[in-house]
Design a protein around this motif. Sequence first.
Motif, PDB file in Angstrom:
ATOM      1  N   UNK A 143       0.832  -1.209   0.000  1.00  0.00           N
ATOM      2  CA  UNK A 143       0.000   0.000   0.000  1.00  0.00           C
ATOM      3  C   UNK A 143       0.869   1.263   0.000  1.00  0.00           C
ATOM      4  N   UNK A 144       0.305   2.342  -0.485  1.00  0.00           N
ATOM      5  CA  UNK A 144       1.066   3.591  -0.634  1.00  0.00           C
ATOM      6  C   UNK A 144       1.660   4.048   0.692  1.00  0.00           C
ATOM      7  N   UNK A 145       0.922   3.890   1.797  1.00  0.00           N
ATOM      8  CA  UNK A 145       1.440   4.380   3.073  1.00  0.00           C
ATOM      9  C   UNK A 145       2.668   3.584   3.506  1.00  0.00           C
ATOM     10  N   UNK A 146       2.725   2.302   3.166  1.00  0.00           N
ATOM     11  CA  UNK A 146       3.901   1.503   3.510  1.00  0.00           C
ATOM     12  C   UNK A 146       5.091   1.907   2.645  1.00  0.00           C
ATOM     13  N   UNK A 147       4.840   2.234   1.395  1.00  0.00           N
ATOM     14  CA  UNK A 147       5.930   2.672   0.517  1.00  0.00           C
ATOM     15  C   UNK A 147       6.495   3.992   1.011  1.00  0.00           C
ATOM     16  N   UNK A 148       5.604   4.918   1.417  1.00  0.00           N
ATOM     17  CA  UNK A 148       6.074   6.231   1.884  1.00  0.00           C
ATOM     18  C   UNK A 148       6.861   6.132   3.174  1.00  0.00           C
ATOM     19  N   UNK A 149       6.496   5.190   4.034  1.00  0.00           N
ATOM     20  CA  UNK A 149       7.137   5.085   5.349  1.00  0.00           C
ATOM     21  C   UNK A 149       8.337   4.141   5.354  1.00  0.00           C
ATOM     22  N   UNK A 150       8.703   3.611   4.200  1.00  0.00           N
ATOM     23  CA  UNK A 150       9.870   2.737   4.130  1.00  0.00           C
ATOM     24  C   UNK A 150       9.612   1.318   4.558  1.00  0.00           C
ATOM     25  N   UNK A 151       8.378   0.851   4.490  1.00  0.00           N
ATOM     26  CA  UNK A 151       8.026  -0.497   4.941  1.00  0.00           C
ATOM     27  C   UNK A 151       7.640  -1.430   3.786  1.00  0.00           C
ATOM     28  N   UNK A 152       7.932  -1.022   2.563  1.00  0.00           N
ATOM     29  CA  UNK A 152       7.576  -1.894   1.444  1.00  0.00           C
ATOM     30  C   UNK A 152       8.295  -3.228   1.532  1.00  0.00           C
ATOM     31  N   UNK A 153       9.522  -3.209   2.046  1.00  0.00           N
ATOM     32  CA  UNK A 153      10.271  -4.448   2.185  1.00  0.00           C
ATOM     33  C   UNK A 153       9.542  -5.447   3.086  1.00  0.00           C
ATOM     34  N   UNK A 154       8.901  -4.942   4.154  1.00  0.00           N
ATOM     35  CA  UNK A 154       8.183  -5.827   5.073  1.00  0.00           C
ATOM     36  C   UNK A 154       6.986  -6.470   4.380  1.00  0.00           C
ATOM     37  N   UNK A 155       6.301  -5.695   3.559  1.00  0.00           N
ATOM     38  CA  UNK A 155       5.166  -6.237   2.803  1.00  0.00           C
ATOM     39  C   UNK A 155       5.632  -7.326   1.852  1.00  0.00           C
ATOM     40  N   UNK A 156       6.732  -7.076   1.152  1.00  0.00           N
ATOM     41  CA  UNK A 156       7.240  -8.075   0.215  1.00  0.00           C
ATOM     42  C   UNK A 156       7.754  -9.302   0.940  1.00  0.00           C
ATOM     43  N   UNK A 157       8.349  -9.102   2.113  1.00  0.00           N
ATOM     44  CA  UNK A 157       8.849 -10.240   2.887  1.00  0.00           C
ATOM     45  C   UNK A 157       7.713 -11.155   3.307  1.00  0.00           C
ATOM     46  N   UNK A 158       6.609 -10.572   3.761  1.00  0.00           N
ATOM     47  CA  UNK A 158       5.443 -11.379   4.153  1.00  0.00           C
ATOM     48  C   UNK A 158       4.835 -12.070   2.931  1.00  0.00           C
ATOM     49  N   UNK A 159       4.869 -11.387   1.790  1.00  0.00           N
ATOM     50  CA  UNK A 159       4.279 -11.951   0.575  1.00  0.00           C
ATOM     51  C   UNK A 159       5.117 -13.079  -0.012  1.00  0.00           C
ATOM     52  N   UNK A 160       6.450 -12.953   0.060  1.00  0.00           N
ATOM     53  CA  UNK A 160       7.342 -13.955  -0.530  1.00  0.00           C
ATOM     54  C   UNK A 160       8.473 -14.301   0.451  1.00  0.00           C
ATOM     55  N   UNK A 161       8.150 -14.906   1.596  1.00  0.00           N
ATOM     56  CA  UNK A 161       9.188 -15.151   2.602  1.00  0.00           C
ATOM     57  C   UNK A 161      10.275 -16.107   2.135  1.00  0.00           C
TER      58      UNK A 161
END
Length: 211
Positions: A154-172
Amino acid sequence: MRGLVESAEIVVADGMPLVWASRLARAPLPERVTGADLIWSLSELAASRGWPIYLLGGPPGVAARAAGQLVERHPELVVCGVDAPPYGFDACDGGREKVRRKVVEAGPRLVFVGLGFPRQDRLIAELRRELPDAWFVGCGAAIAFAAGTVRRAPAWMRRSGLEWAFRLVSEPGRLARRYLVHDLPFAAALLTSTLLHRLTTAGPPFQQPPS
């Protein structure tokens, strides 16, 4: 690998730790610039100027699907070729030559190469000699994002520097080692060393020069 990065005409910060470190160093970068964003904005530019583009990378069928999505948004866009070389294609000269020949014969002006660093960058270095008038963009997973086969955070995760966490959960299985073993320690060391340098170095804050 340093030489590959330094040989590029344009280098952007595809990672918030680099943006944060630049601010600590009083030399702030304007923003994070990702391949997942560039594939859309540069395709729009290519469509407006009549530049044919080429998509290279992703699992089988993904580049073709991404091409369809890009053309749907920009109907005037010309996609002159797509290719999804198998994993390990670059282990032999025959595989590399086949991929290079397809790109050269297509005659693109803009090539998105989503094969991961440094594989994509090594291939780009070779292709630049054969297609000196073309632009090459090392874009990582951007082709899969454009195709919709991999979801972006989501855009808010990208802005806050948390996109990596989203991708990690999606493709651990695929990303755990990259993010937890390599990226996080590097980011921590980068930010720590930059902060210590700022605290121990006198000088006024960085000011953007006049345009």
